[in-house]
Design an enzyme around this catalytic site. Structure first.
Site, PDB file in Angstrom:
ATOM      1  N   THR A   1       5.502  23.266  25.980  1.00 45.47           N
ATOM      2  CA  THR A   1       5.485  24.665  26.415  1.00 45.47           C
ATOM      3  C   THR A   1       4.245  24.970  27.257  1.00 45.47           C
ATOM      4  O   THR A   1       4.365  25.462  28.388  1.00 45.47           O
ATOM      5  CB  THR A   1       5.521  25.593  25.176  1.00 45.47           C
TER       6      THR A   1
ATOM      7  N   GLY B   1      12.493  32.568  18.622  1.00 38.08           N
ATOM      8  CA  GLY B   1      11.457  31.695  19.183  1.00 38.08           C
ATOM      9  C   GLY B   1      10.048  32.242  19.017  1.00 38.08           C
ATOM     10  O   GLY B   1       9.096  31.724  19.601  1.00 38.08           O
TER      11      GLY B   1
ATOM     12  N   GLU C   1       7.667  29.273  14.628  1.00 34.91           N
ATOM     13  CA  GLU C   1       8.024  27.856  14.642  1.00 34.91           C
ATOM     14  C   GLU C   1       9.043  27.561  13.544  1.00 34.91           C
ATOM     15  O   GLU C   1       9.119  28.296  12.556  1.00 34.91           O
ATOM     16  CB  GLU C   1       6.778  27.006  14.314  1.00 34.91           C
TER      17      GLU C   1
ATOM     18  N   ASP D   1      -3.677  28.987  11.197  1.00 37.57           N
ATOM     19  CA  ASP D   1      -3.899  29.110  12.644  1.00 37.57           C
ATOM     20  C   ASP D   1      -5.009  30.142  12.916  1.00 37.57           C
ATOM     21  O   ASP D   1      -5.957  29.877  13.670  1.00 37.57           O
ATOM     22  CB  ASP D   1      -2.579  29.529  13.305  1.00 37.57           C
TER      23      ASP D   1
ATOM     24  N   LYS E   1      -8.954  29.761  14.539  1.00 39.03           N
ATOM     25  CA  LYS E   1      -9.409  30.582  15.671  1.00 39.03           C
ATOM     26  C   LYS E   1     -10.693  31.345  15.327  1.00 39.03           C
ATOM     27  O   LYS E   1     -11.618  31.402  16.132  1.00 39.03           O
ATOM     28  CB  LYS E   1      -8.294  31.547  16.092  1.00 39.03           C
TER      29      LYS E   1
ATOM     30  N   GLY F   1       2.415  32.470  24.108  1.00 43.46           N
ATOM     31  CA  GLY F   1       3.447  32.413  25.152  1.00 43.46           C
ATOM     32  C   GLY F   1       3.018  31.477  26.264  1.00 43.46           C
ATOM     33  O   GLY F   1       1.833  31.342  26.569  1.00 43.46           O
TER      34      GLY F   1
HETATM   35  N1  HSE Z   1       1.369  30.238  16.706  1.00 46.88           N
HETATM   36  C1  HSE Z   1       0.360  30.922  17.461  1.00 46.88           C
HETATM   37  C2  HSE Z   1       0.560  32.428  17.289  1.00 46.88           C
HETATM   38  C3  HSE Z   1       0.439  30.519  18.904  1.00 46.88           C
HETATM   39  O1  HSE Z   1       1.599  32.851  16.765  1.00 46.88           O
HETATM   40  O2  HSE Z   1      -0.319  33.198  17.643  1.00 46.88           O
HETATM   41  C4  HSE Z   1      -0.775  30.884  19.718  1.00 46.88           C
HETATM   42  O3  HSE Z   1      -1.938  30.268  19.267  1.00 46.88           O
END
Ligand code: HSE
Length: 407
Positions: free
Chosen positions: A11, A182, A185, A196, A200, A300
């Site tokens: 992507t 979409g 995941e 996640d 960050k 995105g």
């Molecule tokens: N899975 C992450 C989110 C993608 O939903 O923010 C971007 O880092």
């Protein structure tokens, strides 16, 4: 001309190729940089896609080509992203990435390798997708001492929480819908369990406070325990539930850092209240600047690729030197979460008319009713996490849920 190689045509990788090709002339005009994608590394074939002409399956082709000055790693994960990035930097080529897992785990080492070889390792797209945040921390906010970063940095969970609130649905139903569209995941664990967001905030905190904040030291709670009942109480309170990634440095005292990822109740007066759907926002407080908020597309293909290509441009403009933000390998001292203070919203079984025991245990609570059968809620006074746990243990069996309140 600056030759670029892209590792991984998924992507984000395909987005990077698209941005460089679509905006080639505009980038050249604005920045004077003539970018050309020379290679794309992927194990797969892409018949019918013009990328096929640039496709290679062997990383050595890229590393051994002296014309390639910049390597974009958009493979994700740690292996082979880590060894490939390490070799890229050791070969005197710049690298950039959107891979927060790699930066959170090996960022300190890869930054040192880059410096040693007089190249840059940039990762603007690793936090907040297309939102500029890492470069502003390094440049525009360089004069400030940053003492707080609070972000909605995960689009998937913000989409789920927004939908639950707007449509009164349960977590599992919204997750299924998000997967079909979409936005989530097929394996949503990293997002919904907060991992996640944790990576960050570890990266942003390391940059902001200048020492390595280890993501494994950050208390992390996801959104899987949030139900429609919590959403009802939030609405009654005129608040929204948001998964916040928070860090604060106690500059005045000992410089310790508090960091946590958890669902919080956010008041309408807080700008984070209005961040809905897949959008991200990162609130920063500096000692001179005061408050600032960065808001936009946090994920995105195109938005993330745009941030990656901005790194490619900067690297192309500064070939031969390291321009990246860095942090010291020394580990940041963290304040144990148990010592941090806040108010808590708590759901308990029973009737609010019989809240004597709750008041005996927690002190001056304010009762919240959301017309749900057999239960009520209350907001505690400001207390430490440790004190909350101690009180909650005394009401064992009665507590149905708890959400922290953003102060
Ligand atoms: N899975 C992450 C989110 C993608 O939903 O923010 C971007 O880092």
């Amino acid at each position: 001309m600056v030759a670029v190689a892209v590792l991984g045509y998924g992507t984000v990788g395909s987005g990077v190729v698209k941005v460089i090709e679509t905006n080639h002339d505009s980038i050249l005009k604005k920045t004077g940089v003539d970018l050309q994608v020379k290679y794309v590394l992927d194990l797969r074939e892409f018949p019918g896609d013009p990328v096929q002409e640039k496709l290679v399956h062997d990383y050595d082709v890229i590393i051994n080509d002296p014309e390639v000055r910049i390597v974009v790693e958009t493979m994700g994960g740690l292996n082979p992203a880590y060894p490939f990035t390490k070799r890229t930097l050791e070969a005197g080529k710049c690298a950039c990435t959107s891979n927060k897992e790699l930066v959170a785990k090996y960022g300190t080492e890869l930054l040192a390798t880059a410096r040693e070889h007089q190249v840059s390792y940039l990762f603007e797209a690793s936090c907040g997708g297309g939102i500029p945040i890492i470069r502003p921390l390094r440049t525009s906010l360089g004069a400030d001492v940053i003492d707080e970063i609070t972000g909605i940095v995960n689009g998937t969970t913000n989409y789920i929480l927004t939908k639950m609130s707007e449509e009164g649905l349960e977590f599992d139903d919204v997750l299924r819908d998000a997967q079909q569209k979409g936005y989530a995941e097929r394996n949503p664990e990293a997002d919904v369990e907060g991992h996640d967001a944790c990576r960050k905030i570890a990266i942003l905190s390391s940059l902001a406070y200048g020492k390595r904040v280890d993501f494994t030291d950050i208390y992390t709670e996801g959104i899987t325990k949030i139900t429609s009942a919590e959403v009802c109480y939030a609405q009654k309170l005129g608040m929204a539930i948001r998964l916040l990634a928070y860090s604060h440095m106690d500059v005045e005292n000992d410089g310790r850092v508090t960091a946590m990822v958890a669902p919080f109740l956010v008041a309408k007066t807080d700008p984070l209240y209005f961040v809905n759907g897949v959008f991200n926002a990162i609130f920063v407080h500096g000692n001179m600047l005061g408050d600032a908020m960065f808001y936009g597309q946090g994920a995105g293909k195109d938005a993330t690729a745009s941030a990656v290509v901005a790194d490619v441009i900067e690297e192309a403009q500064t070939l031969g030197r390291s321009v990246m933000s860095e942090w010291s390998p020394e580990k940041q001292t963290m304040q144990p979460v148990a010592e941090t203070e806040k108010q808590f919203f708590v759901r308990v079984s029973g009737n609010a008319d019989d809240c004597g025991e709750v008041k005996n245990v927690f002190g001056a609570v304010s009762i919240v009713q959301a017309d749900l059968d057999g239960e009520y809620g209350f907001i505690t006074p400001v207390m430490t996490e440790a004190a909350y746990q101690e009180c909650a243990a005394k009401l064992e069996g009665q507590i149905l849920g708890m959400i922290r309140i953003r102060g």
